[in-house]
Motif scaffolding. Structure first.
Motif, PDB file in Angstrom:
ATOM      1  N   GLN A 163       0.829  -1.204   0.000  1.00  0.00           N
ATOM      2  CA  GLN A 163       0.000   0.000   0.000  1.00  0.00           C
ATOM      3  C   GLN A 163       0.867   1.260   0.000  1.00  0.00           C
ATOM      4  N   VAL A 164       1.945   1.230   0.771  1.00  0.00           N
ATOM      5  CA  VAL A 164       2.872   2.369   0.796  1.00  0.00           C
ATOM      6  C   VAL A 164       3.532   2.542  -0.564  1.00  0.00           C
ATOM      7  N   TYR A 165       3.955   1.442  -1.191  1.00  0.00           N
ATOM      8  CA  TYR A 165       4.568   1.532  -2.518  1.00  0.00           C
ATOM      9  C   TYR A 165       3.617   2.185  -3.523  1.00  0.00           C
ATOM     10  N   LEU A 166       2.364   1.778  -3.494  1.00  0.00           N
ATOM     11  CA  LEU A 166       1.401   2.305  -4.460  1.00  0.00           C
ATOM     12  C   LEU A 166       1.133   3.787  -4.225  1.00  0.00           C
ATOM     13  N   VAL A 167       1.064   4.181  -2.967  1.00  0.00           N
ATOM     14  CA  VAL A 167       0.872   5.603  -2.649  1.00  0.00           C
ATOM     15  C   VAL A 167       2.082   6.413  -3.117  1.00  0.00           C
ATOM     16  N   LEU A 168       3.280   5.915  -2.840  1.00  0.00           N
ATOM     17  CA  LEU A 168       4.500   6.615  -3.257  1.00  0.00           C
ATOM     18  C   LEU A 168       4.615   6.687  -4.779  1.00  0.00           C
ATOM     19  N   ALA A 169       4.177   5.634  -5.455  1.00  0.00           N
ATOM     20  CA  ALA A 169       4.196   5.662  -6.918  1.00  0.00           C
ATOM     21  C   ALA A 169       3.280   6.756  -7.444  1.00  0.00           C
ATOM     22  N   ALA A 170       2.079   6.873  -6.840  1.00  0.00           N
ATOM     23  CA  ALA A 170       1.135   7.911  -7.272  1.00  0.00           C
ATOM     24  C   ALA A 170       1.700   9.304  -7.016  1.00  0.00           C
ATOM     25  N   VAL A 171       2.311   9.500  -5.843  1.00  0.00           N
ATOM     26  CA  VAL A 171       2.899  10.800  -5.517  1.00  0.00           C
ATOM     27  C   VAL A 171       4.050  11.115  -6.469  1.00  0.00           C
ATOM     28  N   SER A 172       4.883  10.127  -6.751  1.00  0.00           N
ATOM     29  CA  SER A 172       6.031  10.340  -7.640  1.00  0.00           C
ATOM     30  C   SER A 172       5.588  10.662  -9.058  1.00  0.00           C
ATOM     31  N   LEU A 173       4.547   9.998  -9.531  1.00  0.00           N
ATOM     32  CA  LEU A 173       4.026  10.305 -10.863  1.00  0.00           C
ATOM     33  C   LEU A 173       3.426  11.708 -10.910  1.00  0.00           C
ATOM     34  N   TYR A 174       2.819  12.110  -9.805  1.00  0.00           N
ATOM     35  CA  TYR A 174       2.281  13.471  -9.719  1.00  0.00           C
ATOM     36  C   TYR A 174       3.423  14.496  -9.806  1.00  0.00           C
ATOM     37  N   VAL A 175       4.536  14.204  -9.125  1.00  0.00           N
ATOM     38  CA  VAL A 175       5.704  15.080  -9.193  1.00  0.00           C
ATOM     39  C   VAL A 175       6.223  15.158 -10.633  1.00  0.00           C
ATOM     40  N   ALA A 176       6.308  14.001 -11.280  1.00  0.00           N
ATOM     41  CA  ALA A 176       6.783  13.980 -12.661  1.00  0.00           C
ATOM     42  C   ALA A 176       5.874  14.804 -13.562  1.00  0.00           C
TER      43      ALA A 176
ATOM     44  N   ILE B  41      13.976  17.036 -11.582  1.00  0.00           N
ATOM     45  CA  ILE B  41      13.105  16.510 -10.523  1.00  0.00           C
ATOM     46  C   ILE B  41      11.990  15.650 -11.112  1.00  0.00           C
ATOM     47  N   GLY B  42      11.445  16.062 -12.236  1.00  0.00           N
ATOM     48  CA  GLY B  42      10.392  15.270 -12.867  1.00  0.00           C
ATOM     49  C   GLY B  42      10.882  13.900 -13.282  1.00  0.00           C
ATOM     50  N   GLY B  43      12.075  13.846 -13.840  1.00  0.00           N
ATOM     51  CA  GLY B  43      12.650  12.555 -14.220  1.00  0.00           C
ATOM     52  C   GLY B  43      12.933  11.689 -13.013  1.00  0.00           C
ATOM     53  N   ALA B  44      13.374  12.325 -11.917  1.00  0.00           N
ATOM     54  CA  ALA B  44      13.604  11.576 -10.682  1.00  0.00           C
ATOM     55  C   ALA B  44      12.306  10.972 -10.166  1.00  0.00           C
ATOM     56  N   GLY B  45      11.219  11.759 -10.286  1.00  0.00           N
ATOM     57  CA  GLY B  45       9.909  11.253  -9.873  1.00  0.00           C
ATOM     58  C   GLY B  45       9.469  10.071 -10.705  1.00  0.00           C
ATOM     59  N   ALA B  46       9.671  10.168 -12.002  1.00  0.00           N
ATOM     60  CA  ALA B  46       9.299   9.069 -12.904  1.00  0.00           C
ATOM     61  C   ALA B  46      10.127   7.821 -12.618  1.00  0.00           C
TER      62      ALA B  46
ATOM     63  N   PHE C 202      11.649   7.016  -9.770  1.00  0.00           N
ATOM     64  CA  PHE C 202      11.298   6.438  -8.471  1.00  0.00           C
ATOM     65  C   PHE C 202       9.954   5.714  -8.543  1.00  0.00           C
ATOM     66  N   ALA C 203       9.004   6.294  -9.280  1.00  0.00           N
ATOM     67  CA  ALA C 203       7.703   5.630  -9.453  1.00  0.00           C
ATOM     68  C   ALA C 203       7.885   4.267 -10.111  1.00  0.00           C
ATOM     69  N   ALA C 204       8.724   4.218 -11.155  1.00  0.00           N
ATOM     70  CA  ALA C 204       8.991   2.942 -11.825  1.00  0.00           C
ATOM     71  C   ALA C 204       9.652   1.965 -10.862  1.00  0.00           C
ATOM     72  N   GLY C 205      10.550   2.485 -10.014  1.00  0.00           N
ATOM     73  CA  GLY C 205      11.246   1.619  -9.070  1.00  0.00           C
ATOM     74  C   GLY C 205      10.307   0.968  -8.069  1.00  0.00           C
ATOM     75  N   VAL C 206       9.392   1.747  -7.487  1.00  0.00           N
ATOM     76  CA  VAL C 206       8.497   1.165  -6.482  1.00  0.00           C
ATOM     77  C   VAL C 206       7.462   0.241  -7.127  1.00  0.00           C
ATOM     78  N   LEU C 207       7.003   0.588  -8.336  1.00  0.00           N
ATOM     79  CA  LEU C 207       6.064  -0.299  -9.019  1.00  0.00           C
ATOM     80  C   LEU C 207       6.744  -1.603  -9.429  1.00  0.00           C
ATOM     81  N   TRP C 208       8.001  -1.510  -9.866  1.00  0.00           N
ATOM     82  CA  TRP C 208       8.735  -2.716 -10.230  1.00  0.00           C
ATOM     83  C   TRP C 208       9.030  -3.563  -8.991  1.00  0.00           C
ATOM     84  N   THR C 209       9.208  -2.901  -7.860  1.00  0.00           N
ATOM     85  CA  THR C 209       9.375  -3.634  -6.605  1.00  0.00           C
ATOM     86  C   THR C 209       8.113  -4.420  -6.274  1.00  0.00           C
ATOM     87  N   CYS C 210       6.961  -3.827  -6.493  1.00  0.00           N
ATOM     88  CA  CYS C 210       5.695  -4.551  -6.297  1.00  0.00           C
ATOM     89  C   CYS C 210       5.635  -5.772  -7.197  1.00  0.00           C
ATOM     90  N   PHE C 211       6.053  -5.597  -8.450  1.00  0.00           N
ATOM     91  CA  PHE C 211       6.063  -6.714  -9.392  1.00  0.00           C
ATOM     92  C   PHE C 211       7.009  -7.814  -8.909  1.00  0.00           C
TER      93      PHE C 211
END
Length: 262
Positions: free
Chosen positions: A32-45, A135-140, A142-151
């Motif tokens: 749940q934390v990973y998914l929330v962080l992914a959403a926040v990171s995509l918002y930053v991107a 910063i936008g690229g960093a957000g993208a 990190f979002a990929a990283g946490v989603l890939w961690t879920c996978f």
């Protein structure tokens, strides 16, 4: 209102169906934390105007680096001896890997602890993403990283689930990982890919190592080792050499009553 991450119970993957796994997986607080962080990171991107191309490039780099970073972490950190030799890092080693090898099918200790996974994901993904598009690229990235961690975590769960895959690739992947846990822990460190195992010479088939490792469940943390480095044993109620299924009552109660009664 009671949130799922406030109410956790033990799950054992060799006793679960795929449907039960999906419910338990998405009900686990770390996911749940990973998914929330992914959403926040995509918002930053999105907020920083990251282009689709730059975002995809950052995500691709994060995904490409993941198997290597996992191999390095798994082989030289989680299976290294230095963590349990220090009283400050011994609890960390117990939580993130020793307990998983003690009972490989125990879902709650299969997941990495957030205080270990999130910094690692950030170190791998944020600099590369920032280099590509700030910063936008960093957000993208990190979002990929946490989603890939879920996978990865879900694939890891599938490997411990009580089922035999029909797909040849999935069957091979599961067999190799089960050998790491139940035959010889010194090899087959990959989860979804064994490319780095093959490159570094740690890939093996059962026929390559006919003799089962004596330390496959304790990772070399024996009574003799515990006499010198006692911190993991102190946290675990001693060194337990029983097979995983014999230990489950201890996991459920949080005590070592079963061992004491034997």
């Amino acid at each position: 209102m009671r949130f799922s991450f406030l109410k956790q119970k033990s799950h054992y993957l060799d006793k679960m169906t795929i449907k039960e796994l999906v419910v338990a997986f998405f009900g686990y607080y770390a996911v749940q934390v990973y998914l929330v962080l992914a959403a926040v990171s995509l918002y930053v991107a999105f907020t920083y105007g990251t282009s689709l191309l730059a975002g995809l490039a950052a995500a691709a780099i994060a995904i490409a680096l993941y198997p290597l970073s996992w191999y390095i972490t798994h082989r030289w950190i989680l299976h290294g001896q230095w963590l349990y030799k220090n009283p400050l890092t011994a609890p960390l080693w117990k939580r993130i890997h020793y307990d998983h090898h003690q009972d490989p099918h125990h879902l709650e200790v299969l997941f990495g602890a957030l205080y270990t996974t999130l910094p690692a994901i950030g170190i791998v993904t944020i600099p590369a993403g920032y280099y590509l598009d700030g910063i936008g690229g960093a957000g993208a990235g990190f979002a990929a990283g946490v989603l890939w961690t879920c996978f990865y975590e879900f694939c890891h769960c599938i490997q411990h689930l009580n089922y035999k895959p029909k797909n040849a690739f999935l069957k091979h992947m599961k067999e190799q990982h089960m050998m790491h846990h139940f035959h010889d822990e010194d090899g087959n460190y990959g989860i979804t890919s064994f490319f780095w195992d093959k490159l570094f010479g740690t890939y093996y088939l059962r026929k390559d190592r006919p003799v089962k490792s004596a330390t496959v469940f304790n990772l070399g943390y024996t009574e003799e080792v515990a006499a010198t480095y006692p911190w993991v044993a102190n946290l675990s109620g001693g060194v337990d050499d029983r097979r995983p299924r014999e230990k489950r009552e201890s996991y459920k109660t949080g005590a070592d009553e079963t061992k004491a009664a034997e």
